[in-house]
Design a protein around this motif. Sequence first.
Motif: not given
Length: 302
Positions: A134-145
Amino acid sequence: MSNAEKISATTPQPIPQEAFDWYDEYAHGLIDRRTFMARLSTLVTAGLTLSMLSSALLPDYALAEQVSFNDPTIKAQYTTFSSPNGHGEGRGYLVTPAALTDKAPVVLVVHENRGLNPYIKDVARRVAKSGFVAFAPDALFPLGGYPGNDDEGRAMQKSMDRGKIEQDFIAAAKFLKSHQLSDGKLGVVGFCFGGYIVNMLAATLSDDLNAGVPFYGTPAAEELRKNIKAPLMIQLAGLDKRVNATWPGYEADLKAYQVDYRMHLYPEVNHGFHNDSTGRYNEPAAELAWQRTLAFFNQHLA
């Protein structure tokens, strides 16, 4: 005590449906927090305080852990991936079965409109505990997560370029499909905004996606739907007027393009019924929908 029992203990009176409808408007940016709380205050009675209402509706992530991050049957870590058409680089939560000795099918897990919160991380652990990578990306990573609370997370995600976010998830899906632990079979499951992303990926990745399960997600743009090749399991909430209004047109296109799909409508449950951190959670519907999801992935990925 289950999550449903905990919520019931704090709200001895049933929560009026208007409260769930207003929460949906608030969670999707149609009204602000002040308006939401003002509306809730009109429902206050001698046996139902504003504190009870807000506690039941707003997430309590301590209730959402079904699989501990210390569970010995899984291994979890964060990893980055390249996203040249999105924000350049993405990051996500990768969870694998601890006993994995060979390649396995992979499942992308897509969060709601507020970043990678504890509920979605727990869903990723549930997927891995069932034998998938399973892999759950964080769309907010570019802003620090994900910032640790949904209000700020929602505002952060709303401030970002939607097209770049979509490209990040396309890149995440390709990264996962080609991962060294992947056997090449890719599934995607997502919730709310994540449900939309599942539909978008089905219409964008085409043959590269092997199965998709959108929970109460709106469809991809009409001009893209002809590209859908993967089998889909559509999970809808009976009381979700906003998303359900899009279903007739989407179904007509799925039929026209001869997509292998099935739709399950769960009566008398709200948008977000799978999220076990709020009062919208409906345990029987959530469990049935999840068992159907795993069976669907086993059928098309294993």
